[in-house]
Design an enzyme around this catalytic site. Structure first.
Site, PDB file in Angstrom:
ATOM      1  N   ARG A 106       0.842  -1.196   0.000  1.00  0.00           N
ATOM      2  CA  ARG A 106       0.000   0.000   0.000  1.00  0.00           C
ATOM      3  C   ARG A 106       0.881   1.251   0.000  1.00  0.00           C
ATOM      4  NH1 ARG A 106      -4.828   2.278  -1.178  1.00  0.00           N
ATOM      5  NH2 ARG A 106      -6.029   3.050   0.590  1.00  0.00           N
ATOM      6  N   THR A 381      -9.627   0.774  -8.920  1.00  0.00           N
ATOM      7  CA  THR A 381      -8.904  -0.372  -8.414  1.00  0.00           C
ATOM      8  C   THR A 381      -9.087  -1.527  -9.388  1.00  0.00           C
ATOM      9  OG1 THR A 381      -9.423   0.419  -6.199  1.00  0.00           O
ATOM     10  CG2 THR A 381      -8.689  -1.848  -6.362  1.00  0.00           C
ATOM     11  N   LEU A 400      -4.964   2.806  -8.059  1.00  0.00           N
ATOM     12  CA  LEU A 400      -4.541   4.208  -8.065  1.00  0.00           C
ATOM     13  C   LEU A 400      -5.516   5.044  -7.247  1.00  0.00           C
ATOM     14  CD1 LEU A 400      -3.679   4.610 -11.855  1.00  0.00           C
ATOM     15  CD2 LEU A 400      -2.058   4.830  -9.975  1.00  0.00           C
ATOM     16  N   SER A 452      -7.736   1.040   3.644  1.00  0.00           N
ATOM     17  CA  SER A 452      -8.251   0.564   2.368  1.00  0.00           C
ATOM     18  C   SER A 452      -9.414  -0.390   2.596  1.00  0.00           C
ATOM     19  CB  SER A 452      -7.141  -0.170   1.593  1.00  0.00           C
ATOM     20  OG  SER A 452      -7.652  -0.832   0.470  1.00  0.00           O
ATOM     21  N   SER A 453     -10.242  -0.539   1.554  1.00  0.00           N
ATOM     22  CA  SER A 453     -11.307  -1.539   1.574  1.00  0.00           C
ATOM     23  C   SER A 453     -10.942  -2.779   0.775  1.00  0.00           C
ATOM     24  CB  SER A 453     -12.602  -0.942   1.008  1.00  0.00           C
ATOM     25  OG  SER A 453     -13.093   0.095   1.830  1.00  0.00           O
ATOM     26  N   GLY A 473     -13.561  -1.541  -6.488  1.00  0.00           N
ATOM     27  CA  GLY A 473     -14.862  -0.962  -6.192  1.00  0.00           C
ATOM     28  C   GLY A 473     -14.921  -0.020  -5.023  1.00  0.00           C
ATOM     29  N   GLY A 474     -13.779   0.501  -4.532  1.00  0.00           N
ATOM     30  CA  GLY A 474     -13.853   1.449  -3.430  1.00  0.00           C
ATOM     31  C   GLY A 474     -14.562   0.847  -2.227  1.00  0.00           C
TER      32      GLY A 474
END
Length: 569
Positions: A106, A381, A400, A452-453, A473-474
């Site tokens: 990350r 993503t 990104l 992050s997810s 997908g955020g």
């Protein structure tokens, strides 16, 4: 302590590229690609040329990690909105013998970053400063991550793995309709944010079949091929990156590049019925959230209720709103903040969180707060799955952040910069681009990794590899992976059906159920609305990739919402 048994699509206005999927007619559970098992290995990723790059490495005798390196760099060429060398990601690894590991590559906050860097004199968040400026960029981790993964597990020579991407960048590749549309929509932003550069710009609109050549990116990849880590974090490319930073008050320095290192972390592991779930620990929130979700629904007869029926949807939504509330308070970079992993995964804690759930009506999110426990001290993503001939498996999500990241290129080096700094909490309670809120655990600090997810995941059954899965997908990543696993295990869907089936999403705030078009029957919607649930129709949710091991071989699922492709042999 007993471990509990057990989002690439963003808001349509934020990730326009994937809203094309709303016009793509696909059935509730279609089989749009062949599901013929592949005995010798499989690659599933977001672009055809990248899938072939990975498959070529497997056919040369490379293992899953070798193929992952090739796919990562190939996606940086062929999927510029998400594939990257200027971003970062997470890898979950399981060897053929059952050994597991995770790699955190990350991005990190630059050394000059501070908690109030996106606030004005009145303490308000400055719009878009954490999104489309040089100050939005975190220190990239993708190149270091691939080098570290290869160092530990790789089999073939490094240069062999980078070469396919170099060929794609130097010789060019024919773009798809999806990519052409993405490039056309972003022309104005590319021009505005890159006044002295011509990358991706074209006098006439891009069209499917156009050849995209990226000479500067090819040169950068050659340096990475020949010099390894030094080819990116030092020398020509580092000088170009720092020069780009200096051109518009960016924060990244040579010291930041020198100090960046990916980190091997112990996976978080849980169970769902007879399945072992191996997934990503913090600074990803995805693994903990996924295990909480699976435990929350495990006692209920989902198989009997059925896919996307009213009881199924209501249960899943109520579990999701509680898990996302916990995410807002407790999840962050474990190197900077004590994340209460054991407490969040304790079965009694998760069970207690669900006690306020009632079938009679929706639980307002305003009535749900992050849980408490004794002793607590405080889109764009993309995803790819790979399994090799021996049974080694890799699940990787890389990003990104927004589509095309900050939309800023490094002049001369030809790659896009991320806007991952937006994944920090710019101000407690103020949502980021995906509507997620956070607080102290995810505040900005120099050298810290943003929350992050991303939820790369591998499942075992009876001690054997069963499933490899993940998605972009955020904020919807967690729920998309969760629902895909349920589709396979509870609703007996094939991998292709499971990734193609329509999805829904709830993240605590805002308090509504977002659904893909016609994901729910009108009768199901009516029953939920009568109980007080607000339902919002939106664009596509996620682009899930999956591989399931069967007695006949590996069967893949490539999401039909994009150009996603599976390639096996």
């Amino acid at each position: 302590m007993k471990i509990l048994s057990i989002k690439t699509i963003f808001k349509p206005q934020l990730y326009i590229a994937f809203t094309l999927a709303t016009s793509i007619a696909y059935a509730q559970t279609p089989v749009s690609q062949s599901e013929q098992p592949s005995k010798n290995g499989m690659v599933v990723c977001a672009y055809p040329d990248a899938a072939q790059a990975g498959l070529s490495i497997l056919k040369k005798g490379g293992n899953a990690v070798d193929a992952a390196v090739a796919v990562q760099f190939a996606l940086a060429v062929t999927l510029p909105e998400a594939g990257n060398i200027g971003g970062g990601g997470f890898m979950v690894y399981r060897s053929a013998k059952g050994q597991t590991n995770t790699l955190d590559y990350r991005e990190k906050a630059p050394g000059k970053a501070n908690a109030d860097m996106y606030l004005d004199a009145n303490g308000n968040v400055i719009p878009n400063k954490s999104l489309y400026t040089h100050q939005a960029v975190g220190v990239p981790g993708s190149v270091d991550g691939m080098i570290e993964a290869h160092r530990k597990y790789g089999k073939l020579k490094w240069a062999e793995l980078v070469q396919p991407a170099i060929n794609l960048a130097h010789q060019g590749f024919k773009i798809t309709q999806h990519l052409a549309a993405d490039l056309n929509r972003n022309q104005a932003d590319f021009k505005r944010l890159n006044p002295s550069k011509s990358y991706f710009l074209k006098d006439t609109p891009w069209a499917a079949g156009d050849l995209l050549v990226q000479e500067d990116l090819a040169k950068t990849l050659m340096l990475i091929r020949d010099q390894g880590r030094a080819g990116f974090y030092n020398g020509t490319v580092a000088t170009q990156l720092i020069s780009e930073m200096k051109s518009a008050d960016g924060l990244i320095t040579q010291a930041d590049l020198d100090n960046y290192h990916s980190v091997w972390r112990k996976p978080v592991i849980g169970k769902y019925k007879q399945y072992k779930v191996i997934t990503m620990p913090p600074p990803s929130s995805g693994g903990i959230a996924l295990l909480q979700l699976l435990h929350s629904v495990e006692p209920f007869p989902l198989h009997r209720w059925g896919y996307n029926q009213d009881s199924t949807v209501q249960l899943i939504v109520e579990a999701e709103r509680r898990v996302y509330a916990d995410r807002s308070k407790y999840l962050g970079d474990p190197d900077f903040y004590k994340v209460p992993v054991d407490s969040l995964l304790r079965p009694s804690y998760v069970d207690n969180r669900m006690k306020s759930f009632t079938w009679a009506q929706a639980t307002p999110s305003s009535a749900i707060q992050p849980g408490t426990f004794v002793g607590y001290e405080s889109d764009q993503t993309t995803h790819y799955c790979i399994v090799d001939r021996e049974g080694n498996a890799v699940s990787i999500t890389t990003t990104l952040n927004g589509s095309f990241g900050a939309k800023i290129f490094v002049k001369g080096a030809g790659f896009l910069l991320n806007n991952e700094m937006d994944d920090f909490s710019s101000k407690p309670g103020v949502p980021n681009m995906y509507g997620l809120v956070g607080g102290k655990a995810n505040s900005i600090q120099p050298g810290k990794r943003m929350l992050s997810s991303m939820t790369p995941t591998i499942l075992e059954k009876n001690g054997q590899l069963f499933m490899v899965v993940g998605t972009p997908g955020g904020s919807t990543i967690i729920t998309s992976v969760f629902q895909t696993i349920l589709n396979v295990i509870e609703f007996n869907q094939t991998p292709q059906q499971a990734v193609a089936s329509k999805r829904f999403h709830h993240q605590w705030l805002p308090d509504d159920i977002e659904t893909e078009h016609e994901a729910l029957d009108k009768s199901v919607e009516a029953k939920l609305q009568q109980k007080g649930y607000k339902i919002t129709d939106r664009g596509a949710i996620g682009r899930v990739e999956a591989i399931v091991k069967t007695p006949q071989g590996y069967v893949g699922g490539a999401d039909p919402r994009g150009d996603d492709t599976k390639a096996g042999w």
